[in-house]
Design an enzyme around this catalytic site. Structure first.
Site, PDB file in Angstrom:
ATOM      1  N   CYS A  89      24.525  -3.641 -32.393  1.00 25.06           N
ATOM      2  CA  CYS A  89      25.644  -3.376 -31.017  1.00 25.06           C
ATOM      3  C   CYS A  89      26.950  -4.100 -31.226  1.00 25.06           C
ATOM      4  O   CYS A  89      27.782  -3.903 -30.634  1.00 25.06           O
ATOM      5  CB  CYS A  89      24.909  -3.635 -29.817  1.00 25.06           C
ATOM      6  SG  CYS A  89      24.250  -5.367 -29.632  1.00 25.06           S
TER       7      CYS A  89
HETATM    8  C1  LIG Z   1      20.160  -5.320 -32.103  1.00 26.08           C
HETATM    9  S1  LIG Z   1      19.075  -5.793 -33.300  1.00 26.08           S
HETATM   10  C2  LIG Z   1      17.707  -4.757 -32.768  1.00 26.08           C
HETATM   11  C3  LIG Z   1      16.481  -5.304 -32.248  1.00 26.08           C
HETATM   12  C4  LIG Z   1      15.451  -4.763 -32.148  1.00 26.08           C
HETATM   13  N1  LIG Z   1      15.477  -3.375 -31.556  1.00 26.08           N
HETATM   14  C5  LIG Z   1      14.374  -5.684 -31.364  1.00 26.08           C
HETATM   15  O1  LIG Z   1      13.500  -4.945 -30.403  1.00 26.08           O
HETATM   16  O2  LIG Z   1      14.099  -6.698 -31.604  1.00 26.08           O
HETATM   17  C6  LIG Z   1      19.841  -4.786 -34.628  1.00 26.08           C
HETATM   18  C7  LIG Z   1      19.014  -4.919 -36.070  1.00 26.08           C
HETATM   19  O3  LIG Z   1      19.593  -4.231 -36.833  1.00 26.08           O
HETATM   20  C8  LIG Z   1      19.307  -4.877 -38.306  1.00 26.08           C
HETATM   21  N2  LIG Z   1      20.186  -4.089 -39.078  1.00 26.08           N
HETATM   22  C9  LIG Z   1      21.409  -4.164 -39.418  1.00 26.08           C
HETATM   23  N3  LIG Z   1      21.962  -3.632 -40.369  1.00 26.08           N
HETATM   24  C10 LIG Z   1      20.898  -2.871 -40.887  1.00 26.08           C
HETATM   25  C11 LIG Z   1      20.851  -2.114 -42.036  1.00 26.08           C
HETATM   26  N4  LIG Z   1      21.742  -1.570 -42.863  1.00 26.08           N
HETATM   27  N5  LIG Z   1      19.417  -1.397 -42.261  1.00 26.08           N
HETATM   28  C12 LIG Z   1      18.490  -1.992 -41.505  1.00 26.08           C
HETATM   29  N6  LIG Z   1      18.643  -2.815 -40.406  1.00 26.08           N
HETATM   30  C13 LIG Z   1      19.743  -3.280 -40.105  1.00 26.08           C
HETATM   31  C14 LIG Z   1      19.735  -6.199 -37.984  1.00 26.08           C
HETATM   32  O4  LIG Z   1      18.990  -7.007 -39.041  1.00 26.08           O
HETATM   33  C15 LIG Z   1      18.926  -6.418 -36.616  1.00 26.08           C
HETATM   34  O5  LIG Z   1      17.870  -7.104 -36.466  1.00 26.08           O
END
Ligand SMILES: C[S@@+](CC[C@H](N)C(=O)[O-])C[C@H]1O[C@@H](n2cnc3c(N)ncnc32)[C@H](O)[C@@H]1O
Length: 290
Positions: free
Chosen positions: A72
């Site tokens: 986000c």
């Molecule tokens: C806002 S957090 C989501 C949290 C999750 N929904 C929870 O319940 O804890 C966004 C996540 O996206 C992951 N992320 C960012 N870029 C990514 C990518 N290219 N592939 C997979 N995950 C990714 C980050 O590491 C982060 O943990």
């Protein structure tokens, strides 16, 4: 009836936590932050895969529900307002890639409430149009944690996207039956002066209590009290049995996971609604067949 789901951008898996309670099965989780993989495995018995860009859609078993709280920062008021020009914003297109390949019955997305107004609403409009092009109907609402039994001011937007051929009679965002008022004092069992906690965040802890940056400092019995990892875990709706390292060397990661996650009360309520949609569709298909 059990359903299968995919948990994208899983973090510590708020969707998994709540969908598990309904007996649903996760067929794939993904997060490119490898530090969170062990935490996920300890809690759910499966290891996420890494980068979403590396997922081969042919390798994903059949599933009904796709969920993702996609990164986000580009949309957040605290971020740099990059929107689709920021690489993390473009990650949304990966969700579309997976939707296109599997056409799950329902897709649930979560983000900061500022997503709706980013770039005068153009970003959100584009997101909705891209989903609608896949032949889904988008239902959305900004929900505030403190209205649903968790005393935290966090607000998040939820998008429940239903494939157009799924017939149901569910009023998705009629959530009156789940409304519940709760104070920090009642919930955490200490004499907090403040009724609801600030949004749990990743950075800026230990700011002076009067600072605008403060989110973890409160007055309890006239003294300054800093939220502990246990408090934050509870304020995000995870129970005592949920494993999170409290080892000092892991603290930074643990706070980041907690700041990034979705309050489980939200994923639980949305889960009930998705379940109702799938059951309603099932019943209507049976009627058509009989
Ligand atoms: C806002 S957090 C989501 C949290 C999750 N929904 C929870 O319940 O804890 C966004 C996540 O996206 C992951 N992320 C960012 N870029 C990514 C990518 N290219 N592939 C997979 N995950 C990714 C980050 O590491 C982060 O943990």
């Amino acid at each position: 009836m059990t359903h299968k789901f995919v948990d994208l951008f899983c973090g510590i898996g708020s969707f998994h936590y709540s969908f598990n309670k309904m007996g649903w099965e996760c067929v794939l989780a993904s997060d490119n932050d490898e530090t969170v993989h062990d935490v996920y495995e300890k809690n759910y018995g499966m290891k996420p895969v890494g980068d979403i860009y590396d997922i081969d859609t042919d390798d994903i078993p059949d599933y009904d529900v796709l969920c993702g709280g996609f990164p986000c920062q580009p949309f957040s008021n605290a971020g740099k307002h990059g929107g689709f020009t920021d690489e993390r914003g473009v990650l949304f297109l990966e969700i579309i890639r997976l939707m296109e390949a599997a056409k799950p019955k329902v897709v649930v997305l979560e983000n900061v409430s500022a997503l709706k107004t980013h770039d005068k609403g153009k970003t959100f409009k584009t997101i909705c149009e891209l989903i609608e092009e896949q032949e889904y109907t988008v239902h959305h609402k900004v929900l505030k944690c403190s209205n649903y039994g968790l005393p935290q001011m966090r607000k998040r937007i939820f998008m429940v996207c239903v494939r157009n051929d799924i017939k149901h009679d569910v009023d998705i965002f009629d959530l009156k039956e789940y409304e519940k008022e709760m104070t920090m004092k009642e919930y955490l069992g200490k004499n907090f002066e403040k009724k609801h906690a600030y949004t749990i965040r990743c950075g800026g802890a230990r700011s002076p209590i009067t600072s605008r940056q403060n989110w973890d400092g409160y007055t309890v019995d006239g003294n300054t009290y800093r939220l502990t990892i246990q408090d934050a875990k509870k304020l995000q709706g995870f129970d005592d049995n949920f494993h999170l390292s409290e080892d000092k060397k892991d603290n930074k990661n643990t706070w980041r996971y907690l700041g990034n996650t979705i309050p489980t009360r939200f994923t639980e309520i949305i889960g009930y609604k998705v379940k109702a949609i799938l059951e309603s569709h099932e019943q209507s298909s049976q009627r058509m067949g009989s």
